[in-house]
Design a protein around this motif. Structure first.
Motif, PDB file in Angstrom:
ATOM      1  N   TYR A  98      52.764 -25.162   1.957  1.00  0.00           N
ATOM      2  CA  TYR A  98      52.973 -26.384   1.193  1.00  0.00           C
ATOM      3  C   TYR A  98      54.032 -27.256   1.868  1.00  0.00           C
ATOM      4  CZ  TYR A  98      54.691 -29.585  -2.313  1.00  0.00           C
ATOM      5  OH  TYR A  98      55.106 -30.721  -2.957  1.00  0.00           O
ATOM      6  N   ARG A  99      53.763 -28.550   1.958  1.00  0.00           N
ATOM      7  CA  ARG A  99      54.780 -29.509   2.392  1.00  0.00           C
ATOM      8  C   ARG A  99      54.812 -30.635   1.369  1.00  0.00           C
ATOM      9  NH1 ARG A  99      51.802 -30.311   7.975  1.00  0.00           N
ATOM     10  NH2 ARG A  99      52.098 -28.238   8.863  1.00  0.00           N
ATOM     11  N   SER A 100      55.998 -31.112   1.036  1.00  0.00           N
ATOM     12  CA  SER A 100      56.076 -32.266   0.136  1.00  0.00           C
ATOM     13  C   SER A 100      55.504 -33.469   0.862  1.00  0.00           C
ATOM     14  CB  SER A 100      57.523 -32.525  -0.275  1.00  0.00           C
ATOM     15  OG  SER A 100      58.244 -33.007   0.845  1.00  0.00           O
ATOM     16  N   HIS A 132      46.094 -31.924   3.846  1.00  0.00           N
ATOM     17  CA  HIS A 132      45.937 -31.035   2.697  1.00  0.00           C
ATOM     18  C   HIS A 132      47.158 -30.147   2.472  1.00  0.00           C
ATOM     19  CE1 HIS A 132      41.270 -31.418   2.333  1.00  0.00           C
ATOM     20  NE2 HIS A 132      41.924 -32.450   1.873  1.00  0.00           N
ATOM     21  N   HIS A 133      48.145 -30.220   3.375  1.00  0.00           N
ATOM     22  CA  HIS A 133      49.378 -29.445   3.147  1.00  0.00           C
ATOM     23  C   HIS A 133      50.112 -29.890   1.869  1.00  0.00           C
ATOM     24  CE1 HIS A 133      49.537 -26.798   6.652  1.00  0.00           C
ATOM     25  NE2 HIS A 133      49.015 -27.788   7.353  1.00  0.00           N
ATOM     26  N   PRO A 134      50.284 -31.219   1.636  1.00  0.00           N
ATOM     27  CA  PRO A 134      50.955 -31.618   0.378  1.00  0.00           C
ATOM     28  C   PRO A 134      50.128 -31.297  -0.874  1.00  0.00           C
ATOM     29  CG  PRO A 134      51.106 -33.376   2.006  1.00  0.00           C
ATOM     30  CD  PRO A 134      50.110 -32.364   2.534  1.00  0.00           C
ATOM     31  N   ILE A 139      47.095 -24.032   5.298  1.00  0.00           N
ATOM     32  CA  ILE A 139      48.132 -23.166   5.874  1.00  0.00           C
ATOM     33  C   ILE A 139      48.045 -23.197   7.394  1.00  0.00           C
ATOM     34  CG2 ILE A 139      48.524 -21.573   3.955  1.00  0.00           C
ATOM     35  CD1 ILE A 139      46.441 -19.691   5.131  1.00  0.00           C
ATOM     36  N   ASP A 140      49.222 -23.165   8.034  1.00  0.00           N
ATOM     37  CA  ASP A 140      49.294 -23.024   9.481  1.00  0.00           C
ATOM     38  C   ASP A 140      49.658 -21.573   9.763  1.00  0.00           C
ATOM     39  OD1 ASP A 140      48.718 -25.674   9.681  1.00  0.00           O
ATOM     40  OD2 ASP A 140      50.785 -26.302  10.081  1.00  0.00           O
ATOM     41  N   VAL A 141      48.776 -20.890  10.474  1.00  0.00           N
ATOM     42  CA  VAL A 141      48.923 -19.441  10.669  1.00  0.00           C
ATOM     43  C   VAL A 141      49.348 -19.124  12.104  1.00  0.00           C
ATOM     44  CG1 VAL A 141      47.666 -17.238  10.640  1.00  0.00           C
ATOM     45  CG2 VAL A 141      47.212 -18.956   8.879  1.00  0.00           C
ATOM     46  N   ASN A 168      41.166 -29.019  17.479  1.00  0.00           N
ATOM     47  CA  ASN A 168      42.422 -29.077  18.242  1.00  0.00           C
ATOM     48  C   ASN A 168      43.580 -28.342  17.566  1.00  0.00           C
ATOM     49  OD1 ASN A 168      42.783 -30.887  16.144  1.00  0.00           O
ATOM     50  ND2 ASN A 168      44.057 -32.277  17.356  1.00  0.00           N
ATOM     51  N   GLU A 169      43.311 -27.627  16.467  1.00  0.00           N
ATOM     52  CA  GLU A 169      44.399 -26.879  15.802  1.00  0.00           C
ATOM     53  C   GLU A 169      43.938 -25.456  15.484  1.00  0.00           C
ATOM     54  OE1 GLU A 169      46.146 -28.868  12.432  1.00  0.00           O
ATOM     55  OE2 GLU A 169      46.514 -30.706  13.565  1.00  0.00           O
ATOM     56  N   TRP A 170      44.209 -24.531  16.412  1.00  0.00           N
ATOM     57  CA  TRP A 170      43.782 -23.140  16.205  1.00  0.00           C
ATOM     58  C   TRP A 170      44.517 -22.479  15.053  1.00  0.00           C
ATOM     59  CZ3 TRP A 170      48.014 -20.110  16.543  1.00  0.00           C
ATOM     60  CH2 TRP A 170      49.034 -20.460  17.430  1.00  0.00           C
ATOM     61  N   TRP A 171      45.616 -23.108  14.600  1.00  0.00           N
ATOM     62  CA  TRP A 171      46.482 -22.493  13.593  1.00  0.00           C
ATOM     63  C   TRP A 171      46.204 -22.950  12.160  1.00  0.00           C
ATOM     64  CZ3 TRP A 171      47.896 -25.839  17.534  1.00  0.00           C
ATOM     65  CH2 TRP A 171      48.159 -27.156  17.139  1.00  0.00           C
ATOM     66  N   HIS A 172      45.407 -24.010  12.001  1.00  0.00           N
ATOM     67  CA  HIS A 172      45.268 -24.638  10.682  1.00  0.00           C
ATOM     68  C   HIS A 172      44.037 -24.108   9.931  1.00  0.00           C
ATOM     69  CE1 HIS A 172      45.727 -28.139   7.876  1.00  0.00           C
ATOM     70  NE2 HIS A 172      44.419 -27.965   7.766  1.00  0.00           N
ATOM     71  N   PHE A 173      44.278 -23.545   8.735  1.00  0.00           N
ATOM     72  CA  PHE A 173      43.195 -22.949   7.926  1.00  0.00           C
ATOM     73  C   PHE A 173      43.190 -23.540   6.516  1.00  0.00           C
ATOM     74  CE2 PHE A 173      43.824 -20.032  11.348  1.00  0.00           C
ATOM     75  CZ  PHE A 173      42.580 -19.453  11.583  1.00  0.00           C
TER      76      PHE A 173
HETATM   77 ZN   LIG Z   1      48.140 -27.580   9.274  1.00  0.00          ZN
END
Ligand SMILES: [Zn+2]
Length: 195
Positions: A98-100, A132-134, A139-141, A168-173
């Motif tokens: 989560y990010r504000s 979608h983080h806010p 989640i970034d894994v 381009n973002e292997w970490w973002h789920f």
């Molecule tokens: Zn992300």
């Protein structure tokens, strides 16, 4: 009262998930054991046991209002995936969840400085209203140093309803499917997010 009950029965009888219609007792519902996070498949009528967390029977949608924390069901899905990863000798962790909205704005502003324009920055950091983080549903894994574990999640995540989203973002789920479904094809980057 009667009318609303009849409506509910009708709704349950013809529920549709991901565009496919099911009789409600055949809509699979994934349940994770509260102690060891092993998965059991139930259905939406039977539900999960008290000793289990429901991982849901569909994609996890955005809430009606902006939340101030990460979605609970997303955490349960991740914990179940984490337990399975551990059995396979892989460690996965959430580097950022989560990010504000204010924090996402500051991240985006930094990226605009770094990349020179909003259009270019959008390829690397989702604009605040798009991200979608806010919303607590991204989640970034294992970012930035451990792509192997994230690769494990890319292969095995669908069982837990977790999908990699961007090329381009292997970490973002994100929890964009019901557990057990197939993930949609990757989109190029955050500028292609529609909503
Ligand atoms: Zn992300």
């Amino acid at each position: 009262m009667r009318k609303s009950r009849a409506f509910l029965a009708l709704f349950l009888a013809f529920s549709s998930i991901n565009g496919v219609s099911f009789a409600s007792d055949t809509i699979p519902l994934s349940c994770a054991n509260k102690k060891d996070y092993t998965i059991r498949i139930s259905n939406v009528i039977k539900g999960c046991e008290k000793t289990e967390y429901s991982l849901g029977a569909g994609a996890i949608p955005r809430s009606m209002t902006r939340p101030n924390t990460i979605d609970k069901q997303l955490i349960y899905r991740f914990k179940a995936a984490q337990a399975a990863a551990k059995k396979d000798g892989q460690a996965i962790y959430i580097a950022s969840g989560y990010r504000s909205l204010a924090y996402q704005k500051s991240l985006f502003a930094k990226a605009v400085k770094k990349y020179g324009s909003e259009a270019e920055a959008s390829k690397w950091v989702a604009p605040p209203l798009v991200s979608h983080h806010p919303w607590g549903i991204a989640i970034d894994v294992n970012y930035p140093d451990e792509p192997v574990g994230a690769g494990w999640l890319e292969v095995n995540g669908p069982k837990f309803g977790l999908c990699r989203v961007y090329e381009n973002e292997w970490w973002h789920f994100e929890p964009v499917i019901a557990p057990g479904w197939k993930c949609p094809p990757l989109v190029k980057d955050a500028t292609f997010t529609v909503d």
